[in-house]
Scaffold this active site. Structure first.
Site, mmCIF file in Angstrom:
data_model
loop_
_atom_site.group_PDB
_atom_site.id
_atom_site.type_symbol
_atom_site.label_atom_id
_atom_site.label_comp_id
_atom_site.label_asym_id
_atom_site.label_seq_id
_atom_site.Cartn_x
_atom_site.Cartn_y
_atom_site.Cartn_z
ATOM 1 N N LYS A 67 -32.960 -29.517 -30.941
ATOM 2 C CA LYS A 67 -33.554 -29.274 -29.621
ATOM 3 C C LYS A 67 -32.249 -28.803 -28.845
ATOM 4 O O LYS A 67 -32.351 -28.032 -27.930
ATOM 5 C CB LYS A 67 -34.484 -30.166 -28.853
ATOM 6 C CG LYS A 67 -35.808 -30.114 -29.505
ATOM 7 C CD LYS A 67 -36.542 -31.607 -29.278
ATOM 8 C CE LYS A 67 -37.754 -31.469 -30.261
ATOM 9 N NZ LYS A 67 -38.564 -32.614 -30.517
ATOM 10 N N GLN A 81 -38.571 -38.268 -28.065
ATOM 11 C CA GLN A 81 -38.876 -38.038 -29.411
ATOM 12 C C GLN A 81 -39.715 -39.107 -30.409
ATOM 13 O O GLN A 81 -39.425 -40.186 -30.206
ATOM 14 C CB GLN A 81 -37.672 -37.757 -30.308
ATOM 15 C CG GLN A 81 -37.703 -37.231 -31.539
ATOM 16 C CD GLN A 81 -38.171 -35.982 -31.745
ATOM 17 O OE1 GLN A 81 -37.666 -35.103 -31.090
ATOM 18 N NE2 GLN A 81 -39.139 -35.514 -32.494
ATOM 19 N N ASP A 105 -44.064 -31.490 -23.353
ATOM 20 C CA ASP A 105 -44.383 -31.804 -24.548
ATOM 21 C C ASP A 105 -46.116 -31.540 -24.613
ATOM 22 O O ASP A 105 -46.896 -31.303 -25.079
ATOM 23 C CB ASP A 105 -44.287 -32.899 -25.411
ATOM 24 C CG ASP A 105 -43.410 -32.943 -26.349
ATOM 25 O OD1 ASP A 105 -42.903 -31.707 -26.926
ATOM 26 O OD2 ASP A 105 -42.961 -33.890 -26.847
#
Ligand code: NDP
Length: 286
Positions: free
Chosen positions: A52, A96, A119
């Site tokens: 990322k 994460q 997200d």
């Protein structure tokens, strides 16, 4: 033989567009920034976070990695997320997953300010996806939609079958297909006569987590097959949920694993971060 929907090539092209958007935003005084929080030392998560960061750097998005020990407490993590929420230089925040034992990923995700939730896992953003009025779409389903678009096959009126009903992939995928006027069936582990259903799919999305589960005899001639699965097999190779050779022999379009949905998922995170920067930079209404 199916045409391969190359996620790597499409992702590279989209990255070029994003790079230009980032440069334009910077010209207007908005420098898009993504903060990624990693708790613990799960090797797969470390790889995802590193990727990322690299993706961000490639397109000019500022990336901030916050690495915390596995025994980080809920209060400390909450404090960090709250301070990132309040930091106007940070546009996107991502925790994460999975989190180490003792920390509830679903609960922690809800702490991220909705306008920074790139997200799209927060209940607020999930709700917006349900209503079809959204700023962020979870990255994997968004990537799948781009790959379907690449095939040139219109979703409208098609029988779309999604295998898998996870909150991250299956459910939002079904919503997006419905949004595009597909007729959507969602299958899962309790589905009876699965193959009868999948054989009716013009567009089949497999998000199961079992290597080679979908075989050619389960798909319709000419179907578009989107393989979300990433399964590390005993020989060390990555395989999708679809048995590539038998499915490719019948499908009109198919995504490979690796090199299909995976790279698209990564690029969609960049797209969501840009959207977040645009919204917070006052360039568009949320
Ligand atoms: P989950 O384990 O959360 O969900 C799997 C789904 O598959 C569940 O709904 C389950 O049903 C269903 N399922 C399991 N076995 C069967 C079966 N025998 N028949 C029909 N349905 C079945 O996984 P995710 O959605 O998170 O991920 C799915 C796959 O996609 C994994 O391989 C994952 O690694 C991959 N993935 C890939 C990404 C990418 O970027 N390419 C991103 C995210 C995930 P039930 O609900 O009844 O248990």
């Amino acid at each position: 033989m199916a045409v391969i929907l190359d996620g790597k090539v499409l992702a590279a092209k989209l990255k070029e567009d994003i790079k230009e958007q980032v440069a334009a935003l910077k010209g207007e005084g908005v420098a898009p920034k993504l903060a990624v929080i990693l708790v613990g030392d799960d090797p797969a998560s470390q790889v995802y976070v590193r990727n990322k960061k690299r993706d961000c750097e490639e397109v000019g998005i500022i990336s901030q990695s916050i690495t915390l020990p596995a025994d980080t407490g809920r209060e400390e993590l909450t404090g960090i997320i709250k301070s990132l929420n309040a930091d106007s230089s940070v546009h996107g925040i991502l925790v994460q997953l999975p989190l180490p034992d003792g920390l509830d990923g679903t609960e922690i995700t809800q702490l991220i300010a909705p306008e920074k939730d790139v997200d799209a896992f927060s209940y607020y953003n999930v709700g917006r996806i349900m209503t079809g009025d959204y700023s962020f779409v979870p990255c994997t389903p968004a990537g799948c939609m781009e790959l379907i678009k690449l095939s040139g096959v219109a979703v409208e009126g098609k029988n779309c079958v999604v295998i898998g009903r996870s909150n991250i992939v299956g459910k939002p995928m079904a919503m997006l297909l419905m949004q595009e006027n597909g007729t959507v069936t969602v299958c899962h582990s309790r589905t009876v006569n699965l193959a009868d259903i999948t054989r009716r799919a013009d567009i089949l999305v497999a998000a199961i987590g079992r290597a080679g589960f979908v075989t050619g005899d389960m798909i319709k001639e000419g179907a578009v097959v989107i393989d979300v699965g990433i399964n590390r097999c005993e020989d060390g190779k990555l395989r999708g949920d679809c048995d590539f050779d038998s499915c490719a022999a019948k499908a009109s379009f198919i995504t490979p694993v690796p090199g299909g949905v995976g790279p698209m998922t990564r690029v969609m995170l960049l797209k969501n971060t840009i959207n977040a920067a645009i919204i917070q930079g006052g360039k568009e209404n949320a």
